[in-house]
Design an enzyme around this catalytic site. Structure first.
Site, mmCIF file in Angstrom:
data_model
loop_
_atom_site.group_PDB
_atom_site.id
_atom_site.type_symbol
_atom_site.label_atom_id
_atom_site.label_comp_id
_atom_site.label_asym_id
_atom_site.label_seq_id
_atom_site.Cartn_x
_atom_site.Cartn_y
_atom_site.Cartn_z
ATOM 1 N N ASN A 148 0.806 -1.234 0.000
ATOM 2 C CA ASN A 148 0.000 0.000 0.000
ATOM 3 C C ASN A 148 0.830 1.272 0.000
ATOM 4 O O ASN A 148 0.462 2.265 -0.628
ATOM 5 C CB ASN A 148 -1.014 -0.009 1.153
ATOM 6 C CG ASN A 148 -0.371 0.019 2.508
ATOM 7 O OD1 ASN A 148 0.649 -0.629 2.730
ATOM 8 N ND2 ASN A 148 -0.931 0.779 3.412
ATOM 9 N N GLU A 246 3.561 -5.264 12.374
ATOM 10 C CA GLU A 246 2.642 -4.130 12.172
ATOM 11 C C GLU A 246 1.520 -4.637 11.280
ATOM 12 O O GLU A 246 1.737 -4.884 10.096
ATOM 13 C CB GLU A 246 3.367 -2.965 11.494
ATOM 14 C CG GLU A 246 4.572 -2.420 12.267
ATOM 15 C CD GLU A 246 4.184 -1.724 13.559
ATOM 16 O OE1 GLU A 246 2.995 -1.396 13.742
ATOM 17 O OE2 GLU A 246 5.070 -1.533 14.405
ATOM 18 N N CYS A 280 -3.311 1.744 6.217
ATOM 19 C CA CYS A 280 -3.715 1.024 7.442
ATOM 20 C C CYS A 280 -4.253 1.989 8.490
ATOM 21 O O CYS A 280 -4.933 1.574 9.417
ATOM 22 C CB CYS A 280 -2.520 0.259 7.993
ATOM 23 S SG CYS A 280 -1.107 1.339 8.245
ATOM 24 N N GLU A 459 7.597 0.499 16.203
ATOM 25 C CA GLU A 459 8.673 0.965 15.336
ATOM 26 C C GLU A 459 8.779 2.465 15.501
ATOM 27 O O GLU A 459 8.002 3.070 16.230
ATOM 28 C CB GLU A 459 8.390 0.547 13.894
ATOM 29 C CG GLU A 459 8.287 -0.975 13.791
ATOM 30 C CD GLU A 459 8.308 -1.536 12.379
ATOM 31 O OE1 GLU A 459 8.013 -0.796 11.436
ATOM 32 O OE2 GLU A 459 8.621 -2.734 12.244
HETATM 33 P P1 NAD Z 1 -0.043 -9.346 3.187
HETATM 34 O O1 NAD Z 1 0.003 -9.805 4.605
HETATM 35 O O2 NAD Z 1 -0.795 -10.134 2.206
HETATM 36 O O3 NAD Z 1 1.442 -9.233 2.587
HETATM 37 C C1 NAD Z 1 2.436 -8.461 3.198
HETATM 38 C C2 NAD Z 1 3.793 -9.036 2.838
HETATM 39 O O4 NAD Z 1 3.904 -10.330 3.405
HETATM 40 C C3 NAD Z 1 4.017 -9.216 1.336
HETATM 41 O O5 NAD Z 1 5.354 -8.924 1.040
HETATM 42 C C4 NAD Z 1 3.726 -10.692 1.123
HETATM 43 O O6 NAD Z 1 4.377 -11.245 0.022
HETATM 44 C C5 NAD Z 1 4.269 -11.276 2.417
HETATM 45 N N1 NAD Z 1 3.693 -12.571 2.782
HETATM 46 C C6 NAD Z 1 2.460 -13.068 2.463
HETATM 47 N N2 NAD Z 1 2.309 -14.299 2.988
HETATM 48 C C7 NAD Z 1 3.440 -14.582 3.667
HETATM 49 C C8 NAD Z 1 3.882 -15.691 4.439
HETATM 50 N N3 NAD Z 1 3.104 -16.757 4.619
HETATM 51 N N4 NAD Z 1 5.098 -15.627 5.023
HETATM 52 C C9 NAD Z 1 5.883 -14.553 4.881
HETATM 53 N N5 NAD Z 1 5.531 -13.466 4.139
HETATM 54 C C10 NAD Z 1 4.323 -13.480 3.551
HETATM 55 O O7 NAD Z 1 -0.540 -7.846 3.259
HETATM 56 P P2 NAD Z 1 -0.836 -6.873 2.037
HETATM 57 O O8 NAD Z 1 -2.110 -7.293 1.406
HETATM 58 O O9 NAD Z 1 0.393 -6.723 1.217
HETATM 59 O O10 NAD Z 1 -1.043 -5.476 2.812
HETATM 60 C C11 NAD Z 1 -2.254 -5.071 3.348
HETATM 61 C C12 NAD Z 1 -2.269 -5.291 4.841
HETATM 62 O O11 NAD Z 1 -1.184 -4.622 5.460
HETATM 63 C C13 NAD Z 1 -3.511 -4.710 5.491
HETATM 64 O O12 NAD Z 1 -4.001 -5.640 6.437
HETATM 65 C C14 NAD Z 1 -3.001 -3.463 6.189
HETATM 66 O O13 NAD Z 1 -3.753 -3.040 7.297
HETATM 67 C C15 NAD Z 1 -1.641 -3.896 6.591
HETATM 68 N N6 NAD Z 1 -0.781 -2.738 6.860
HETATM 69 C C16 NAD Z 1 -0.442 -2.468 8.151
HETATM 70 C C17 NAD Z 1 0.346 -1.362 8.437
HETATM 71 C C18 NAD Z 1 0.752 -1.028 9.847
HETATM 72 O O14 NAD Z 1 1.607 -0.172 10.018
HETATM 73 N N7 NAD Z 1 0.186 -1.652 10.850
HETATM 74 C C19 NAD Z 1 0.796 -0.549 7.389
HETATM 75 C C20 NAD Z 1 0.426 -0.871 6.083
HETATM 76 C C21 NAD Z 1 -0.357 -1.977 5.811
#
Ligand code: NAD
Length: 479
Positions: A148, A246, A280, A459
């Site tokens: 995102n 996060e 997020c 963080e």
């Molecule tokens: P996601 O969890 O699908 O993917 C995030 C990352 O994790 C990607 O690089 C993906 O390839 C990797 N990944 C996926 N499965 C994995 C596994 N089994 N093992 C290790 N790595 C794996 O999330 P997304 O769809 O890319 O992002 C959206 C989510 O991120 C939303 O839930 C949003 O709220 C959250 N987010 C949180 C914050 C925060 O600061 N808390 C900030 C931005 C986004």
């Protein structure tokens, strides 16, 4: 073509395979990304291990100078970076230019400078003994980030890890790999020693999983979905890795009748729909005190209808494309669910078909829904798109109960001119970040992170520097 950055070289995946990378505004593939697996992670870990003794003993001034150089080179190429982020993610170019890329630059600058004030404690036991704490780099650390805010969040992890003397194996989202690849080119140009940072592209279940399960990777910083965070923790925790997670959010935006109405209205449009609601920290559940509910509903809907959905490359576009077809379908399914749960769509609710270049792009109208109970699925689950719900309330107690009713606890927004109430509600709301009369105002020195299912660890500032170091106490007997 995106390549991996391993041991200072730009290389293809060991498998020789690639997968398509899509431009969401056109809905078509425009580039290819390496389909890496555990073999690539193994090479990256080996390179990082080899680089670690020298990098961790490099004087902090030298590490800092290289990190500053990386920042200045991104600044030099800010136009290319912003355009790449816009095309890869679908976000408006203006947003990438004013928020994403400047913040990535700032992440490097901030930590390159913060390290100079990073000190450790000493505890005197009068004339008996003295203790002092050493904070040493951990070794090889892993960083996994989402799509995102691609470069913004990727660098938020990499910068503190590198400046504290660690070597890094990092994986950006497979959905938005391009600016991370451009960063590898910049690192080579900046003279970052080989193996200090390794960027490996690929799917989460392969490349990401290989990072969380590699025994030599001693700490993992992850930003992404709550379910993925739980998967990573289930693998990494039994190996006693340090973890910073996060995760997702379902943030409340609480509006009291005594707020500064115009400021609130303007900011609420942003906190609802900026980056297509794919932040997020967006306030997706809007609680409005009853006396101003009808007025707010009318004004907010009117303002939202004026948002221009369009080609992300155009300067006057407010709302760009949704990052992927799969994510667009997920958002649309939640709008459908909201209707089934009895919600009324006040504006939006549909996929948008634009003319010209973006005809097949993945666009959704900013959507406002009312009439749903606070504890239905639409109001409890993360949608992560341009969809908000309106919920009226009468008392502070009632709104706190509703606001705290989800499993999440990332961020909240409170609008009121009543000082005591602002502090009272802030103290009782269960989120790691509370904004009063503002949104997304960020000081990088402050602790950042969520409570409950929104994450573990913090963080930012000293919290990040501490996360990436191992504290050790040395006790010296004085007599
Ligand atoms: P996601 O969890 O699908 O993917 C995030 C990352 O994790 C990607 O690089 C993906 O390839 C990797 N990944 C996926 N499965 C994995 C596994 N089994 N093992 C290790 N790595 C794996 O999330 P997304 O769809 O890319 O992002 C959206 C989510 O991120 C939303 O839930 C949003 O709220 C959250 N987010 C949180 C914050 C925060 O600061 N808390 C900030 C931005 C986004």
């Amino acid at each position: 073509m995106v390549k991996n950055y391993i041991n200072g070289e730009l290389v293809e995946a060991v498998s020789g395979q690639f997968f398509d990378n899509y431009d969401p505004s056109e809905g078509t593939p425009y580039d290819i990304t390496p389909d890496s697996d555990e073999r690539d992670i193994e090479l990256a870990v080996k390179a990082a291990e080899k680089a670690f003794p020298k990098w961790s003993n490099t004087p902090v001034e030298e590490r800092s100078a290289i990190i500053m150089k990386i920042a200045s080179l991104i600044q030099r190429d800010i136009g290319e970076f912003a355009r790449a982020e816009c095309v890869d993610n679908g976000k408006p170019l203006a947003l990438a230019k004013t928020v994403d890329i400047p913040r990535a630059i700032r992440n490097f600058e901030f930590f390159a400078s913060a390290i100079h004030g990073f000190s450790s404690e000493s505890h005197s036991m009068e004339d008996k003994a003295i203790n002092y704490t050493l904070r040493n780099p951990i070794g090889v650390v892993g960083a996994i980030s989402p799509w995102n805010l691609p470069l913004y969040l990727f660098t938020w992890k990499i910068a503190p890890a590198l400046i504290t003397g660690n070597c890094v194996v990092a994986k950006p989202s497979e959905i938005t790999p391009v600016t991370a690849y451009m960063l590898s080119e910049i690192c080579i140009e900046a003279g970052l020693p080989k193996g200090v940072l390794n960027i490996v592209h690929g799917y989460g279940h392969k490349t990401g999983k290989a990072i969380s399960s590699h025994p030599k990777i001693k700490a993992i910083t992850f930003t992404g979905g709550t379910k993925t965070g739980a998967d990573i923790a289930s693998i990494a925790a039994p190996m006693f890795k340090k973890l910073s997670l996060e995760l997702g959010g379902k943030n409340p935006n609480i509006i009291f009748a005594d707020c500064n109405y115009e400021q609130m209205l303007e900011t609420t449009v942003l906190s609802s729909f900026r980056n297509q609601g794919e932040i997020c920290l967006c306030g997706s559940r809007i609680f409005i005190e009853k006396p101003i509910y009808e007025k707010f509903k009318k004004d907010f809907t009117a303002k939202t209808k004026k948002l221009k959905i369009g080609d992300p490359l155009q300067a006057n576009t407010d709302q760009g494309a949704i990052v992927s077809k799969e994510h667009m379908e997920k958002i649309l399914s939640y709008i459908q669910l909201a209707k089934e749960e009895g919600g009324t769509v006040l504006c939006g609710g549909n996929r948008v078909e634009l003319e010209g270049r973006c005809k097949n792009g993945w666009f959704i109208e900013p959507t406002i829904i009312e009439g749903l109970p606070y504890n239905c699925r639409t109001n409890l689950e993360e949608i992560f798109g341009p969809v908000v719900t309106l919920i009226p309330f009468e008392t502070e107690e009632e709104v706190l109960k509703m606001a705290n009713s989800t499993e999440y606890g990332l961020a909240s927004i409170i609008w009121t001119e009543n000082l005591s109430r602002a502090h009272r509600v802030a103290a009782k709301i269960q989120t790691g970040i509370v904004w009063i009369n503002c949104w997304m105002v960020r000081d990088l020195r402050t602790p950042f992170g969520g409570m409950r299912s929104s994450g573990v660890g913090r963080e930012g500032g000293i919290e990040a520097l501490r996360f990436f170091t191992e504290a050790r106490n040395i006790c010296v007997k004085l007599q």
